[in-house]
Design a protein around this motif. Structure first.
Motif, PDB file in Angstrom:
ATOM      1  N   PRO A 186       0.827  -1.216   0.000  1.00 11.14           N
ATOM      2  CA  PRO A 186       0.000   0.000   0.000  1.00 11.14           C
ATOM      3  C   PRO A 186       0.857   1.259   0.000  1.00 11.14           C
ATOM      4  O   PRO A 186       1.922   1.305   0.626  1.00 11.14           O
ATOM      5  CB  PRO A 186      -0.802  -0.121   1.302  1.00 11.14           C
ATOM      6  N   LEU A 187       0.404   2.261  -0.736  1.00 15.17           N
ATOM      7  CA  LEU A 187       1.057   3.568  -0.760  1.00 15.17           C
ATOM      8  C   LEU A 187       0.316   4.467   0.215  1.00 15.17           C
ATOM      9  O   LEU A 187      -0.841   4.821   0.002  1.00 15.17           O
ATOM     10  CB  LEU A 187       1.018   4.151  -2.178  1.00 15.17           C
ATOM     11  N   SER A 188       0.998   4.855   1.288  1.00 13.70           N
ATOM     12  CA  SER A 188       0.335   5.635   2.335  1.00 13.70           C
ATOM     13  C   SER A 188       0.860   7.048   2.452  1.00 13.70           C
ATOM     14  O   SER A 188       0.276   7.864   3.159  1.00 13.70           O
ATOM     15  CB  SER A 188       0.491   4.933   3.691  1.00 13.70           C
ATOM     16  N   ALA A 189       1.967   7.356   1.773  1.00 16.52           N
ATOM     17  CA  ALA A 189       2.553   8.695   1.940  1.00 16.52           C
ATOM     18  C   ALA A 189       3.027   9.295   0.630  1.00 16.52           C
ATOM     19  O   ALA A 189       3.687  10.331   0.636  1.00 16.52           O
ATOM     20  CB  ALA A 189       3.716   8.635   2.929  1.00 16.52           C
ATOM     21  N   THR A 190       2.701   8.679  -0.505  1.00  8.99           N
ATOM     22  CA  THR A 190       3.272   9.112  -1.778  1.00  8.99           C
ATOM     23  C   THR A 190       2.388  10.160  -2.446  1.00  8.99           C
ATOM     24  O   THR A 190       1.307   9.847  -2.931  1.00  8.99           O
ATOM     25  CB  THR A 190       3.474   7.913  -2.725  1.00  8.99           C
ATOM     26  N   VAL A 191       2.865  11.390  -2.446  1.00 11.16           N
ATOM     27  CA  VAL A 191       2.232  12.484  -3.183  1.00 11.16           C
ATOM     28  C   VAL A 191       3.322  13.096  -4.056  1.00 11.16           C
ATOM     29  O   VAL A 191       4.290  13.658  -3.548  1.00 11.16           O
ATOM     30  CB  VAL A 191       1.629  13.543  -2.241  1.00 11.16           C
ATOM     31  N   VAL A 192       3.185  12.971  -5.359  1.00 11.42           N
ATOM     32  CA  VAL A 192       4.227  13.408  -6.291  1.00 11.42           C
ATOM     33  C   VAL A 192       4.020  14.875  -6.652  1.00 11.42           C
ATOM     34  O   VAL A 192       2.909  15.292  -7.011  1.00 11.42           O
ATOM     35  CB  VAL A 192       4.202  12.545  -7.569  1.00 11.42           C
ATOM     36  N   ALA A 193       5.097  15.661  -6.582  1.00 14.50           N
ATOM     37  CA  ALA A 193       5.051  17.080  -6.949  1.00 14.50           C
ATOM     38  C   ALA A 193       5.223  17.201  -8.462  1.00 14.50           C
ATOM     39  O   ALA A 193       6.291  17.577  -8.964  1.00 14.50           O
ATOM     40  CB  ALA A 193       6.125  17.860  -6.207  1.00 14.50           C
ATOM     41  N   THR A 194       4.169  16.888  -9.207  1.00 15.28           N
ATOM     42  CA  THR A 194       4.236  16.838 -10.662  1.00 15.28           C
ATOM     43  C   THR A 194       4.677  18.170 -11.253  1.00 15.28           C
ATOM     44  O   THR A 194       5.496  18.214 -12.186  1.00 15.28           O
ATOM     45  CB  THR A 194       2.868  16.438 -11.238  1.00 15.28           C
ATOM     46  N   ALA A 195       4.149  19.264 -10.751  1.00 16.32           N
ATOM     47  CA  ALA A 195       4.483  20.575 -11.316  1.00 16.32           C
ATOM     48  C   ALA A 195       5.956  20.892 -11.145  1.00 16.32           C
ATOM     49  O   ALA A 195       6.588  21.485 -12.037  1.00 16.32           O
ATOM     50  CB  ALA A 195       3.620  21.663 -10.672  1.00 16.32           C
ATOM     51  N   ASP A 196       6.539  20.516 -10.024  1.00 19.82           N
ATOM     52  CA  ASP A 196       7.976  20.738  -9.817  1.00 19.82           C
ATOM     53  C   ASP A 196       8.797  19.869 -10.769  1.00 19.82           C
ATOM     54  O   ASP A 196       9.838  20.302 -11.288  1.00 19.82           O
ATOM     55  CB  ASP A 196       8.363  20.433  -8.373  1.00 19.82           C
ATOM     56  N   GLU A 197       8.353  18.627 -10.995  1.00 22.70           N
ATOM     57  CA  GLU A 197       9.074  17.762 -11.927  1.00 22.70           C
ATOM     58  C   GLU A 197       9.038  18.345 -13.344  1.00 22.70           C
ATOM     59  O   GLU A 197      10.031  18.314 -14.071  1.00 22.70           O
ATOM     60  CB  GLU A 197       8.457  16.364 -11.908  1.00 22.70           C
ATOM     61  N   LEU A 198       7.897  18.886 -13.742  1.00 23.80           N
ATOM     62  CA  LEU A 198       7.789  19.514 -15.059  1.00 23.80           C
ATOM     63  C   LEU A 198       8.697  20.744 -15.156  1.00 23.80           C
ATOM     64  O   LEU A 198       9.374  20.963 -16.165  1.00 23.80           O
ATOM     65  CB  LEU A 198       6.339  19.908 -15.332  1.00 23.80           C
ATOM     66  N   ALA A 199       8.715  21.549 -14.083  1.00 19.50           N
ATOM     67  CA  ALA A 199       9.558  22.749 -14.080  1.00 19.50           C
ATOM     68  C   ALA A 199      11.022  22.378 -14.233  1.00 19.50           C
ATOM     69  O   ALA A 199      11.770  23.013 -14.983  1.00 19.50           O
ATOM     70  CB  ALA A 199       9.335  23.538 -12.792  1.00 19.50           C
ATOM     71  N   ALA A 200      11.460  21.337 -13.527  1.00 14.65           N
ATOM     72  CA  ALA A 200      12.855  20.908 -13.616  1.00 14.65           C
ATOM     73  C   ALA A 200      13.180  20.365 -15.003  1.00 14.65           C
ATOM     74  O   ALA A 200      14.277  20.598 -15.541  1.00 14.65           O
ATOM     75  CB  ALA A 200      13.142  19.854 -12.551  1.00 14.65           C
ATOM     76  N   ALA A 201      12.233  19.638 -15.609  1.00 13.86           N
ATOM     77  CA  ALA A 201      12.455  19.121 -16.959  1.00 13.86           C
ATOM     78  C   ALA A 201      12.654  20.270 -17.943  1.00 13.86           C
ATOM     79  O   ALA A 201      13.540  20.224 -18.808  1.00 13.86           O
ATOM     80  CB  ALA A 201      11.274  18.251 -17.388  1.00 13.86           C
TER      81      ALA A 201
END
Length: 447
Positions: A186-201
């Motif tokens: 189970p994933l209980s703490a995983t929240v991905v910062a998608t916008a930050d990943e896009l900014a870094a890309a």
């Protein structure tokens, strides 16, 4: 044009990212939508399509919005944009700025702007992103996401990267909690910062000094759509969830400021481990002759607390009667002394004179004890401040000092342990009242 996340084999997940050339030097009042629309549809570029994400460096938005200010002193501009100092080391300041972002120098930038001026962040980066998205939809007929980026350092990590400070039409966070991983865990703490990943890309192709302030990401349409919720503001961790809200010295000062005498507690249990951590801080206090003149008795069971408090109450009532107080007056005083009784946890700090010196002169002996008492007070202050750092309220009550024999007998303490009051510990039932302002100069004498 650059590819990323390209896995081996056909049909593997992939996306494309490219920088957008041809954007002129932006001036205050420029129509940024018009400039961007012309640039992204320039010769040799694939234009914009539904589901693309446009990554726009905050500097060109700030320039278009007129966020350039005359400032011979950059520090004054930083002061004006700062709402809270998070950490300071020499001239470097990490602060929370008026946009709610925690970053170096409040985002005030003296680069890429004329001498004698500084560049501030956009007034509202999320609103700026919404305006660009709406304008591009009207100008080009496409539904794209927009992310406003800026360069950040990061705790625990060397180097800089671009992150999202504004967003529109982009799912800035991808909450995977409640799902499972490839192994069924189970994933209980995983929240991905998608916008930050896009900014870094995007920053990989824009570069820091290449004069390419805009990039496009294509191939991730699932992150685009809707109104984007709260925008990039959703990426800012709430104060109550931020375990690293302050730098070291600032955390110490805040803990000292947070320390209040709390007389009303909730029924929430106290974590004994937190109290022990506070004791560990207490015993770093200075002491004479390389001694350790402190002991802390932790009353963790209700039975131990009541047994002590009942015996102390009986001794106190007997003393008050001996001093001629009326029964009504005694009852009032006893009620005022119920702070300890209402606390879910008690600590009795004790002074021990082990290692003290004995002199022929009684005045020197008295001074010797005073030194040890001061050391005990320093330890208790450390203890109270550390409790505040653990978000626990406390009240240091002197009552055990008036019936030391009773306390030693009930708690089974050695004869050489002198109780130095008692500390009520718990979770405050109400926010602390404002403390009267004390000006430090009023307590200072300079010679």
């Amino acid at each position: 044009m650059s590819g990323a996340r390209q896995a081996a084999g056909g049909g593997a997940p992939a996306y494309q990212v490219w920088a957008v050339p041809g954007i002129p030097e932006v001036q205050a009042g420029d129509d940024l939508v018009k400039l961007l629309a012309a640039a992204v549809t320039g010769e040799g570029l694939p234009g914009l399509a539904d589901g693309d994400v446009l990554l726009v460096t905050s500097k060109i938005i700030s320039k278009a919005e007129g966020r350039i200010v005359r400032a011979g002193d950059r520090e004054a501009a930083i002061d004006a944009e700062t709402v809270r100092v998070v950490a300071r080391r020499g001239s470097l300041r990490i602060v929370e700025n008026r946009q709610g972002l925690v970053m170096a120098a409040a985002g005030v930038d003296a680069s890429n702007t004329a001498a004698g001026t500084v560049l501030l962040l956009p007034e509202d980066p999320d609103a700026s992103a919404r305006a660009l998205r709406s304008g591009l939809r009207e100008a080009l007929g496409v539904d794209v996401g927009v992310i406003v980026t800026d360069t950040f350092g990061r705790p625990w990590r060397s180097g800089l990267t671009d992150v999202a400070i504004g967003a529109a039409g982009v799912r800035v966070l991808d909450d995977l909690r409640g799902g499972v991983d490839a192994h069924g865990n189970p994933l209980s703490a995983t929240v991905v910062a998608t916008a930050d990943e896009l900014a870094a890309a995007g920053d990989l192709v824009k570069g820091k000094a290449a004069g390419l302030p805009v990039a496009v990401v294509r191939g991730l349409p699932h992150v685009v759509g809707g109104d984007g919720g709260d925008g990039a503001r959703a990426l800012v961790r709430a104060a109550g969830d931020d375990m690293f809200r302050l730098g070291t010295s600032e955390a110490v000062r805040e803990a000292v400021t947070l320390r209040r005498t709390v007389r009303e507690f909730t029924a929430e249990p106290v974590d004994g481990a937190a109290v022990r951590r506070a004791v560990a801080a207490a015993i770093t206090a200075p002491a004479p002759h390389h001694t350790t003149p402190w002991r802390f008795v932790l009353l963790e069971s209700a039975e131990a607390r009541l047994r002590l408090l009942d015996a102390m109450r009986e001794a106190w009532i007997a003393d008050l009667r001996g001093d001629g107080f009326s029964e009504e007056s005694i009852a009032k005083r006893v009620r005022r002394g119920d702070v300890l009784r209402n606390a879910p946890y008690l600590v009795v700090p004790c002074l021990v004179m082990d290692g003290s010196h004995t002199y022929r002169d009684e005045r020197r002996n008295a001074s010797e004890r005073e030194m040890f008492v001061v050391a005990a007070g320093a330890a208790v202050q450390n203890f109270l401040v550390a409790l505040a750092g653990e978000r626990l309220g406390s009240a240091w009550i002197s009552s055990t000092m008036f019936c030391r024999d009773v306390v030693r007998e009930v708690l089974g303490l050695p004869s050489g342990w002198d109780p130095m009051g008692a500390v009520a510990v718990g979770h405050a039932a109400a926010p602390p009242r404002e403390r009267p302002v004390r000006v430090a100069d009023a307590f200072i004498a300079v010679r």
